[in-house]
Design an enzyme around this catalytic site. Sequence first.
Site, PDB file in Angstrom:
ATOM      1  N   ARG A  66       5.625  13.543  11.064  1.00 25.90           N
ATOM      2  CA  ARG A  66       5.080  12.303  11.645  1.00 25.90           C
ATOM      3  C   ARG A  66       5.570  11.081  10.880  1.00 25.90           C
ATOM      4  NH1 ARG A  66       2.734   8.533   9.618  1.00 25.90           N
ATOM      5  NH2 ARG A  66       1.220   9.866   8.562  1.00 25.90           N
ATOM      6  N   SER A  67       5.767  11.209   9.573  1.00 26.63           N
ATOM      7  CA  SER A  67       6.295  10.092   8.788  1.00 26.63           C
ATOM      8  C   SER A  67       7.677   9.691   9.274  1.00 26.63           C
ATOM      9  CB  SER A  67       6.345  10.463   7.299  1.00 26.63           C
ATOM     10  OG  SER A  67       5.049  10.634   6.776  1.00 26.63           O
ATOM     11  N   GLY A  99       2.991  -2.027  -5.184  1.00 30.17           N
ATOM     12  CA  GLY A  99       2.676  -1.289  -3.975  1.00 30.17           C
ATOM     13  C   GLY A  99       1.604  -2.005  -3.189  1.00 30.17           C
ATOM     14  N   CYS A 152       4.023  -5.082  10.445  1.00 38.51           N
ATOM     15  CA  CYS A 152       4.676  -3.786  10.664  1.00 38.51           C
ATOM     16  C   CYS A 152       3.802  -2.652  10.140  1.00 38.51           C
ATOM     17  CB  CYS A 152       6.031  -3.761   9.968  1.00 38.51           C
ATOM     18  SG  CYS A 152       7.216  -4.989  10.583  1.00 38.51           S
ATOM     19  N   ASN A 155       0.593  -2.508   9.930  1.00 38.84           N
ATOM     20  CA  ASN A 155      -0.519  -2.234  10.838  1.00 38.84           C
ATOM     21  C   ASN A 155      -0.078  -1.362  12.006  1.00 38.84           C
ATOM     22  OD1 ASN A 155      -2.912  -3.195   9.772  1.00 38.84           O
ATOM     23  ND2 ASN A 155      -2.597  -5.276  10.515  1.00 38.84           N
ATOM     24  N   ARG A 183       0.095   2.123  10.491  1.00 36.26           N
ATOM     25  CA  ARG A 183      -1.244   2.639  10.194  1.00 36.26           C
ATOM     26  C   ARG A 183      -1.944   3.126  11.455  1.00 36.26           C
ATOM     27  NH1 ARG A 183      -2.283  -2.690   6.503  1.00 36.26           N
ATOM     28  NH2 ARG A 183      -1.473  -1.867   4.521  1.00 36.26           N
ATOM     29  N   ARG A 223     -11.390  37.837   9.890  1.00 39.28           N
ATOM     30  CA  ARG A 223     -11.643  38.337   8.538  1.00 39.28           C
ATOM     31  C   ARG A 223     -12.984  39.070   8.477  1.00 39.28           C
ATOM     32  NH1 ARG A 223      -9.202  39.608   3.656  1.00 39.28           N
ATOM     33  NH2 ARG A 223     -10.626  39.215   1.920  1.00 39.28           N
ATOM     34  N   GLU A 242       0.803   3.275   2.849  1.00 42.96           N
ATOM     35  CA  GLU A 242       0.485   2.258   3.861  1.00 42.96           C
ATOM     36  C   GLU A 242      -0.951   1.771   3.711  1.00 42.96           C
ATOM     37  OE1 GLU A 242       1.935   3.393   7.721  1.00 42.96           O
ATOM     38  OE2 GLU A 242       3.698   4.308   6.809  1.00 42.96           O
ATOM     39  N   GLY A 243      -1.335   1.562   2.453  1.00 47.27           N
ATOM     40  CA  GLY A 243      -2.663   1.057   2.132  1.00 47.27           C
ATOM     41  C   GLY A 243      -3.542   2.143   1.565  1.00 47.27           C
TER      42      GLY A 243
END
Length: 387
Positions: free
Chosen positions: A93-94, A140, A241, A243, A246, A271, A366-367
């Site tokens: 996904r990154s 960062g 960008c 946001n 995110r 199990r 990203e935060g």
Amino acid sequence: MTVSLDLVDVDSLLTEEEVAIRATTRRFADERLRPSLPEWFESASIPARDLAKELGALGLLGMHLTGYGCAGLGPVAYGLACLEIEAADSGMRSLVSVQGSLAMYSIWKYGSEEQKTEWLPRMAAGEAIGCFGLTEPDFGSNPAGMRTNARRDGDDWVLNGSKMWITNGSVADVAVVWARTDDGVRGFVVPTSTPGFSAPEITRKLSLRASVTSELILEDVRLPGSAMLPEARGLSGPLGCLNEARFGIIFGAMGAARDCLETAVAYAGERQVFDKPLSGYQLTQAKLADMAVELNKGVLLAVHLGRLKEKGALRPEQVSVGKLNNVREAIAIARECRTILAANGISGEYPVLRHANNLESVLTYEGTSEVHQLVIGQALTGQAAFR
């Protein structure tokens, strides 16, 4: 027996197109990504260029953008695609998120027509890979302190500095780099073949191993004046960008959580413990019920924020609510599922600990959670408490 984790009928909130896109993306994740992910994670290498072209062929790169070969789909459709890709792996996904919501979005939103025409069709097709250079080794959460600088030299720009923890960096054809100028922070479209640009890969990672992470080094990188993004001035550009990216995480994290919970439910049903299925014990059912409730709440929150975004009404603090809650709950679900699998939970034969390891990165990129708490706190109190 297949058990649905959708306890609140989320599907009733989706359009036929959104359901179809979700199904297509899930099929791609199941058939193309899942079989290879244990190997990619263990070897810390992925066929990034092949994957980019396959994702582009499906229309998943920059799918929420319009024109220039992009699919022009809605926010919820994009979010559901992120959810299905991250149900396979956060690193996958990154790749999609950085390509579409950071590199492509910055050019689409702030670039010149020439920049858009040159890069966006190739990036949408996966023929060119992009990265986004904002974070620095010492800056960062506080990007205003960045040291990377761009100075005028005649009609050209000359960039010097470094960026850190950059997804796709070592395989990128183009980097969107943010730098300090005499006119404040500005963005630059940097072909990675430009002399003075290098992107050594970061190795020995314990998280996001099925993802390319790099440092960007700029040593007297000379660019024409046309390389600057004309419509981005100050930190509002890169933060806008972020946001976008995110928003994809809000959905994506729930994909990782869902995959963990599906694994735990199936495992607990098979199990045998003290001569009956592990799923037949009250403590196990309590864990599963609590996790399912949080998963469903998180998906509902994501869809709601997507509908706000469709209307152009999504505010930054609402994105922070989604990112803070959903990643925090996803990592809690991953850890709890690992307890249900017990010793098998640490095995690469199951995806649970891989998801948990990946979510440790998602929790802070990203935060960080603390930054999103402060964004929400400012919305509640009117007081900025970042310093």
